[in-house]
Design an enzyme around this catalytic site. Structure first.
Site, PDB file in Angstrom:
ATOM      1  N   CYS A 182     -15.784 -13.515 -26.741  1.00 54.14           N
ATOM      2  CA  CYS A 182     -15.719 -14.143 -25.434  1.00 54.14           C
ATOM      3  C   CYS A 182     -15.162 -12.990 -24.523  1.00 54.14           C
ATOM      4  O   CYS A 182     -15.407 -11.520 -24.967  1.00 54.14           O
ATOM      5  CB  CYS A 182     -14.482 -15.015 -25.441  1.00 54.14           C
ATOM      6  SG  CYS A 182     -14.602 -16.425 -26.645  1.00 54.14           S
ATOM      7  N   SER A 224     -24.153  -6.712 -38.729  1.00 51.98           N
ATOM      8  CA  SER A 224     -24.860  -5.474 -38.595  1.00 51.98           C
ATOM      9  C   SER A 224     -24.119  -4.590 -39.562  1.00 51.98           C
ATOM     10  O   SER A 224     -23.039  -5.007 -40.490  1.00 51.98           O
ATOM     11  CB  SER A 224     -24.231  -4.874 -37.104  1.00 51.98           C
ATOM     12  OG  SER A 224     -22.919  -4.192 -37.102  1.00 51.98           O
TER      13      SER A 224
END
Length: 631
Positions: A2, A363
């Site tokens: 967020c 990742s």
């Protein structure tokens, strides 16, 4: 994932206009397109933009504690929130939602500021304690999530997930910190120790800040650090097993989501390892994505395809133009501050591709810093052997003189580019590593500055903070010091900033399992010969993953995302390079020798030298001045 923003009055609890905080949140709406909220009380306002990942409908923010005595805005993910929920329930906590946000609130009410040591994850959050009327700010251990702060003229402190949130506040002073220019030209980014604008700071990674009405502005408190001072003992096979356990734990804990989840897959060691462990932990095919380039010299998609085939992933690959220079302005707007790591462009493109099918992507970032995977770390390890053979009193003058006269042979094969190595050997490990990390070394920067700027800069040098960090590190060797500096300085300033801004620009949550702090602490304790051996970095990790990946994946030279900026500045961006010297933004500061800038651009355009990295730095600095409203 967020975006957060807020205002807190440090002196008297004046009313806060909720529209002002709403505008700050609107400036970072890309971070949270699924919801927005603002809460105010005397002297404080908290704002939030939500990207729904867990408990999609049940965890709106700002979030009150069940008893109404605390209020939270939170950016990030807590991976052990279920275990914490169970523990807190045993202490009487009650929960109304199924997400991790409410667990942070309960942890704060149970343990106070010490709650952060219980949280495993990536986070930046603010908690207002309604009884004590205090504001508590916290940032995760490695600095995955950012938090900018600035004191304002009305006695308040504004904070936000990105600098653009603060730029939306009318009282923010927009004056460049001249020392940030020195830092930026040295490193290619503005480190967490400084901001491009005077008065703006960044809460350091692994730190908290507790604010009270009427009290002086406190100093951030460090709650976590990593130490390289201890050496773990044990057989390599046992350490391999422990490393694999920690990697599996880190990957599986980051696969919890109530939205589609996938992974970036470049075909390198780190992303391939993450995908292999995801496939092991998942009953469904893992979604993976990679991008290739229309320039065969830059394309690695064949390696990614091999991993995707081996683990039967749901793989998507896209070829993008290597001439992606038209995205320069969009890139500058993402980062606010100047950011010269050109791999941000392909990173943004792979985030765009991932967002077409998933909301969360894992990742492989972090392993190079923790396990010595960078070429510069391996070189330092070798250079330190040479330093040990020759005293500084002899080595400094000898290699310093050789380095000063050796040509800067950018065009030559790598083994013949000895200038940097010679100058590195002239100093100690810290001096050598600072030079290896720098975009523009000290002598080049000196040639760019005007006399006015040199007087303004005074005795400050960008390398000072790196040298102090390395020399004061809890470490035994130069390699230890270098990895410590990478984790504390390079990682949050460059790598994590790049991934946060490019992923959040498309409302994608990126998670880094190889930055699990338990894995980092384990890696820091490994003997040097299990990190670097035979000219190979990440030795233990590569041998651990041999059961999952082929040797030509594990041991091929590291490439990473490469952007052909040298070619751009001799082609489509030649005009932009030539115009840098006349840029109203740069020339208007009076800080640069414009004739020197023009000479550099012309030398590159004609092929007499390769100044592509410097020209890219200057171009991004020019564009960021426009973004910041300084041009």
């Amino acid at each position: 994932m967020c975006g957060i923003a807020g205002i807190y009055h440090l002196e008297t609890p004046k009313p806060v206009d909720p529209d002002r905080v709403a505008r700050m949140c609107d400036a970072i709406a890309h971070r949270g397109p699924d919801g927005a909220g603002v809460w105010t009380a005397p002297g404080v306002a908290l704002g939030h933009r939500r990207l729904s990942i867990i408990d999609l409908a049940g965890s709106p923010q700002p979030m009150p504690a069940p008893d109404g005595r605390a209020m939270l805005v939170f950016n990030g993910e807590i991976y052990n929130y279920r275990e914490l929920r169970h523990e807190l329930r045993q202490h009487g906590a009650q929960f109304r939602t199924d997400g991790d946000s409410e667990v942070i609130l309960a942890a704060w009410q149970r343990w106070g500021p010490d709650c952060v040591s219980r949280l495993h994850g990536m986070f930046a959050f603010a908690i207002y304690d309604c009884d004590a009327r205090t504001l508590f700010l916290a940032r995760d251990r490695l600095g995955v999530k950012p938090l900018f702060m600035a004191p304002l003229s009305d006695g308040s402190l504004a904070f936000g997930s990105e600098l653009k949130a603060l730029l939306a506040h009318p009282l923010l002073r927009r004056e460049v910190d001249p020392l940030a220019v020195e830092d930026y030209l040295a490193w290619g980014y503005v480190p967490d120790t400084r901001s491009m604008l005077k008065g703006v700071t960044k809460l350091p990674a692994g730190h908290t800040l507790l604010l009270r009405h009427g009290a002086p502005m406190p100093v951030p408190v460090q709650y976590w650090d990593v130490s390289f001072s201890e050496r773990r003992k044990g057989k390599p096979a046992d350490l391999e097993a422990e490393l694999l356990h920690l990697m599996r734990q880190a990957v599986s804990s980051r696969m919890v989501a109530d939205v589609p989840l996938g992974a970036f897959l470049s075909g390198g060691v780190d992303s391939s390892s993450v995908v292999a462990l995801m496939a092991e932990a998942s009953a469904q095919p893992v979604r993976t994505c990679s991008i290739g380039f229309d320039d065969a010299a830059l394309d690695e998609t064949s390696y990614a395809s091999r991993i995707a085939d081996r683990y039967r992933t749901d793989h998507v690959s896209r070829t993008v133009s290597s001439d992606d220079y038209e995205a320069v302005d969009a890139l500058a707007a993402m980062f606010d501050e100047p950011f010269a790591d050109a791999s941000a462009l392909p990173t943004w493109r792979v985030c765009q591709l991932a967002r077409e099918s998933v909301t969360v992507a894992l990742s492989g970032d972090g392993a190079d810093e923790a396990l010595a995977g960078y070429r510069r770390q391996v070189f330092l390890h070798g250079e330190d052997r040479m330093r040990a053979l020759m005293p500084q009193a002899l080595r400094g003058p000898l290699f310093g003189a050789l380095g000063a006269v050796y040509p800067k042979a950018d065009w030559a094969p790598r083994p013949l580019r000895a200038k940097t190595t010679l100058l590195s050997l002239a100093g100690d490990s810290a001096q050598g590593y600072a030079r290896a990390l720098s975009f523009a070394p000290p002598e080049l920067r000196e040639s760019l500055y005007s006399p006015d700027y040199l007087r303004l800069r005074g005795d400050y040098r960008a390398e000072d903070q790196m040298l102090a960090l390395m020399r004061g590190a809890p470490a035994r060797s130069g390699l230890d010091q270098a990895q410590y500096a990478d984790l504390k300085f390079w990682l949050p300033g460059d790598i994590l900033t790049k991934v946060d801004r490019t992923s959040m620009a498309v409302a994608l949550e990126a998670r880094e399992p190889l930055l699990d702090h338990r894995l980092i602490e384990f890696a820091a304790s490994l003997p040097e010969n299990l990190r670097v051996r035979g000219g190979q970095g990440k030795w233990l990790m590569k041998h651990t993953m041999r059961r999952f990946l082929d040797d030509d994946i594990l041991f091929r030279p590291k490439q990473g995302f490469v952007t052909p900026i040298a070619r751009w500045f001799r082609g489509p961006l030649a005009g932009a390079a030539g115009a840098i010297a006349d840029s109203a933004a740069l020339a208007g500061t009076g800080w640069f020798d414009t004739r020197r800038l023009a000479t550099i651009a012309e030398a590159h355009r004609t092929g007499r030298a390769d100044h592509s990295r410097l020209l890219w730095q200057l171009l991004m600095l020019d564009r960021s001045f426009t973004v910041l409203g300084l041009a």
